[in-house]
Scaffold this active site. Structure first.
Site, PDB file in Angstrom:
ATOM      1  CD  GLU A 291      -1.947  -5.028  -1.989  1.00 23.95           C
ATOM      2  OE1 GLU A 291      -2.791  -4.615  -1.167  1.00 23.95           O
ATOM      3  OE2 GLU A 291      -1.522  -4.340  -2.927  1.00 23.95           O
TER       4      GLU A 291
ATOM      5  CD  GLU B 239       0.499  -4.258  -8.282  1.00 22.39           C
ATOM      6  OE1 GLU B 239       0.400  -3.172  -7.672  1.00 22.39           O
ATOM      7  OE2 GLU B 239      -0.189  -5.260  -8.006  1.00 22.39           O
TER       8      GLU B 239
END
Length: 976
Positions: free
Chosen positions: A753, A854
């Protein structure tokens, strides 16, 4: 009656009937109850009805605790004949609801904080609505809350251990466009003052016809009051009711069938009636308090509450060991009421479960809320234990040292298995048609109004500003240059708006599209987004960063699952004083089925290849016309899920995982805060065991993650480091993990991220990210190194657009980082195929494999969840740049987001799971045919493993082969 003995407060006394039936079954029914004391005689009154006579009927008085004498005087039971029409009763099979058809008005029905009346053929029906029974129905109106409805007390007509069947005919009226839920509910008021609510049944009701609500219930303990009521539609919607029946199903509930009445609890002495028995302090002192302790604090339920005092750590609190009373693979729900004392500021209070598993201990968060010193707050949650355990302790904790925790009861029960909502009916939807009126502004400002006090005007764009937009053939149909200008903006939220309430349909995914740019008053780029004001909630319809130099496209989506009273679409975002221009704003329903047909053709081209089977050997002679049967046993495309040490210990979980996935990623076990929670104390035990499990079963594994750039995800001891100390810790992390697992993880997410965080970059400089990639490659050259981020695929986040992701990868590559793959997380709410595909197309320019790392979609209705999951799976599987799809879990209670699971807590595969398995089956090739004149068999199939059976002169011959993905045509020679 009075009581006598060691008793210092009123105690409960009950009158009870014991039924002994011809079938030898025994049933107990409470007739009446009172609180009796030593000071004076109390009068007990009650009644009961009989429609059938049991073999033996016994009346008795009971109730006080052991050791307390019960004094009785003047017991009388009188007989009164009742009309047959008012039936209802104990142990019979007739309905127990009085006045079930409203032929006697509303008696004994009671409206709950609203208004009700009976409509009939004599007093007049509502326009167009006749009773389902033909004569009467009840109308519940002036409803301001969804829980308001019509109730009836049935306490003296139900008993424990009996299964009751519920039915009612319902419909709705008023401002409602689609079906809404109507629910039957039991309100159970217990002797300790607590109240519990049990769902009985539900149905989707409409204005057009009567719908039958059905359900059942059974009580394991008899509360003080049992009230049945009907509720559910949104505020302002009238509820119409006819023919309400509750009847005994004719059999006693088996002891083997677990039924939660709402008063059953794993916790002993849950409301402190027996003092502090079974409770203890976890590092602190605990006390029980009666009314008005702590000044003016009064219990919310019952007469007592407990406090945890003298706390010197935030984990100190009140606790109870529940070993032997909870089981693994069972879903539990927790309810507690708490407040704090010693601080005027709200602070978090948590319910936590400590579990001693074999070889380790684990803390499971059950519920949390911000507690106040002004009022009681509720804590509610659920949990599921997968792994075997030897000890379990539940405790309440959270506030800083010195603050007392007050607890007004703690109830822990097996969770009720709620009936899944039916598949919504979606009708009369005009797919692709814009909901907005006058979106091309050909009629001036008709249909449009300013949000706030800004000024709207219609402008025409200069032709030289449009060419980049008109390159898109789809845009050419709409773009004329006319747009709306919002000026004099004094707030961020001001802009053009339009009310679209009546045009929306529930459960339909709407795509949002608009071209925007800023006007005078601002410099640089500003966030602009399409919003929907849905009653009092804000819904994001897509956003983009825009300036005044060119037009920027907004792409977004939304879906409504509850009926709103008002929905306003508007455009907002730039700072006050900055003008906003909007062109071609569209909101239209997406035709998913049409998209699926296109994707099936695309999938065929991307995921299949032509195969030629050539036969040779002694049996290959004279094969012309012989029958051939091809069955694909496994698709080689990577489908995976995240797993964890504690849930892989659940045999059912492990079986589903191994059967339906060929890749894995660890949820937390490889993250730095798990492997080194305290500096220098390494813990690779859990990741070692998970990796061994995967290798044993030939499951490929992604490594997630070496570092995490978001500061909140960095453990405290790392956050405390600066300069060369932090750099040394980073180097130790790389060396420790990658040297240990060299060659065993196929992928590594290097720094998770990086579009949303900058912890390491802020402290160690711009090159630290590329350094992490370079060093990781040196230590484990075989692993493919990924960037990984969220909200890249759906247009809802200006921080993580595909363009910014591309810029990040290019910058890393220019610094020598060997970026090998792009991780698109896929935590998505309203997937639209075209938007996902557009993002993947842009990312594919880099020439790197894209993995969905994910994936989860969320919807309370499992049918809608299945639809959304199918959208994303089909889109990703059909895209040539996508190398694999990893789900972020599949089992209820083991999901990052609620209502995203494919398998319920008890192991039931829900509609989302069935859809996933159905797609997996669709993507397997099955072909039957005959050998041609060249002695060959040709077919087109998905990549993966196959078995073939061919009929030869000497009998059936079976062979296995693999179709790979490296060339358009694969020739396979089989010896038979």
């Amino acid at each position: 009656m009075v009581v006598h003995g060691e008793v210092h407060e009123p105690v409960g006394v009950k009158a009870t009937l014991k039924f002994e039936e011809e079938s030898s079954s025994t049933n107990y029914v409470s007739i009446a109850r009172i609180s009796a004391s030593q000071e004076c005689w109390e009068k007990m009154e009650g009644s009961f009805n009989l429609t059938t006579i049991p073999r033996r009927l016994v009346f008795y008085l009971e109730g006080p605790p052991p050791g307390v004498d019960l004094l009785i005087d003047s017991v009388a039971i009188s007989y009164k004949k009742t009309e047959k029409s008012v039936s209802s009763t104990i142990g019979g099979t007739e309905g127990i609801i009085s006045n079930y058809d409203f032929s006697k008005g509303l008696h004994p029905w009671n409206p709950i904080c609203c208004h009700a009346y009976v409509a009939s053929q004599w007093s007049g029906f509502l326009d167009g609505i006749r009773g389902n029974s033909g004569e009467n129905y009840a109308v519940v109106s002036k409803r301001t809350e969804h829980w308001q409805g019509l109730e009836q007390d049935i306490t003296n007509r139900v008993s424990t251990g009996t299964v009751y069947v519920v039915s009612a005919f319902v419909r709705v009226d008023g401002n409602v466009q689609d079906q809404v839920e109507v629910k039957g509910t039991l309100r159970l008021q217990n002797t300790d003052g607590s109240t519990h609510y049990n769902p009985v049944g539900s149905v989707l009701a409409s204005k057009e016809k009567w719908n039958k609500l059905e359900g059942s219930f059974s009580l394991t303990n008899m509360p003080k009051h049992v009230v049945f009521y009907l509720e559910g539609p949104p505020a302002g919607v009238d509820l119409i009711i006819d023919s309400v029946n509750i009847s005994c199903s004719g059999h006693k509930q088996s002891k083997e069938v677990k039924v939660t009445s709402g008063v059953e609890t794993v916790i002993k002495n849950p409301h402190f009636e027996d003092g502090l028995k079974n409770w203890s302090g976890r590092g602190c002192n605990i006390c029980r308090h009666e009314l008005a302790a702590y000044g003016n604090v009064r219990p919310l339920n019952g007469s007592y509450f407990a406090s945890a005092t003298g706390r010197v750590h935030n984990w100190h609190g009140i606790q109870q060991e529940i070993t032997g009373r909870v089981q693994r693979k069972v879903l539990y729900e927790i309810n507690s009421t708490v407040r704090i004392f010693g601080s005027a500021n709200d602070t978090e209070v948590r319910v936590t479960l400590w579990v001693q598993e074999y070889g380790r201990e684990r803390y499971v968060g059950l519920a949390k809320n911000q507690a106040s010193d002004k009022q009681w707050k509720h804590l509610k949650g659920r949990f599921l234990l997968h792994a075997p355990f030897t000890k379990a302790v539940i405790f309440i904790e959270g506030p800083p040292a010195g603050i007392d925790i007050l607890v007004d009861g703690l109830v822990l029960s097996p969770a009720r298995k709620l009936q899944a909502a039916p598949c919504p009916k979606i009708e009369n939807v005009l797919y692709g048609v814009n909901l907005l009126h006058n979106s091309a502004f050909t009629c001036g400002l008709a249909g449009w109004s300013p949000m706030g006090s800004c000024r709207l005007s219609i402008q025409t764009e200069a032709p030289h500003m449009l060419p980049s937009i008109l390159k898109d053939l789809a845009s050419q149909k709409h773009i004329s240059g006319r747009h709306i200008l919002a000026s004099n903006r004094t707030e961020v939220w001001m802009g053009p708006s339009q009310v679209i309430t009546d045009k929306l349909r529930l459960h339909v995914t709407y795509r949002v599209s608009a071209w925007v740019r800023t006007g005078s008053g601002g410099h640089g780029r500003h966030n602009v987004n399409v919003c929907l004001a849905v009653d009092n909630q804000w819904v994001n319809g897509g956003q983009v960063e825009a300036d005044g130099d060119q037009w920027y496209e907004i792409k977004g989506a939304f879906k409504l699952e509850k009926q709103p009273s008002k929905v306003t679409a508007y455009v907002q975002g730039p700072p006050p004083g900055v003008d906003l221009r909007v062109m071609d704003l569209q909101i239209y329903p997406v035709d998913r089925k049409a998209r699926f047909e296109y994707l099936k053709e695309k999938t065929d081209k991307v995921r299949k290849r032509d195969v030629v089977l050539k036969f040779q050997g002694s049996n290959a002679v004279n094969l012309l016309g012989s029958s051939v049967r091809i069955q694909q046993t496994e698709n080689s495309f990577p489908f995976g899920s995240c797993i964890a040490k504690h849930n892989i210990a659940n045999e059912d979980f492990a079986e589903f995982f191994l059967k339906n996935f060929n890749w894995a990623v660890f949820e937390n076990e490889l993250k730095w805060y798990h492997t080194e929670a305290e500096q220098g104390r390494l813990n690779y035990k859990d990741s070692d065991e998970l990796l061994e499990f995967c290798e044993k079963h030939k499951i490929q594994v992604r490594g997630h993650c070496l570092f995490w750039e978001v500061e909140d995800a960095v453990q405290p001891w790392v956050r405390s480091l600066q300069g060369h100390h932090l750099m040394a810790a980073v180097q130790n992390r790389l060396q420790s993990l990658l040297s240990r697992y060299k060659g065993r993880f196929r992928h590594h997410d290097v720094n998770n991220e990086m579009l949303h965080g900058s912890f390491y970059e802020d402290r160690l400089g711009r090159d630290i990210r590329a350094y992490m990639f370079r060093e990781a490659h040196k230590l484990d050259p075989s692993a493919v190194l990924f960037v990984n981020d969220y909200n890249v695929e759906d247009g809802c986040d200006t921080k993580s657009t595909p363009e910014k992701f591309i810029e990040q990868v290019v910058d890393l590559q220019e610094r020598g980082a060997p970026v090998g793959g792009i991780g698109v997380q896929g935590h998505i709410s309203h997937p639209v195929g075209e938007i996902i595909c557009d993002s993947l197309d842009k990312l594919a320019i880099l020439g790197l494999p894209i993995w969905i790392t994910e994936l989860d979609v969320t919807s309370e209705n499992e049918h809608l969840r299945a639809d959304d999951l199918e959208v994303f799976l089909r889109e990703a599987f059909a895209h040539s740049a996508v190398g694999g799809i990893i789900l972020w879990g599949f089992w209820e209670m083991f999901m990052f987001r609620e209502h995203a699971h494919l398998v319920d807590a008890d192991g039931t595969i829900n509609e989302a799971g069935k859809r996933y398995l159905s797609l997996k089956q669709e993507w397997l090739t099955r072909v039957n045919g005959n050998v041609n004149h060249q002695g060959e068999f040709n077919f087109r199939g998905y990549h993966g493993s196959y078995t073939m059976e061919v009929d030869t002169p000497s009998g059936k011959v079976t062979r296995s082969f693999v179709v790979d993905e490296h060339s358009p045509v694969q020739v396979i020679t089989l010896n038979i």
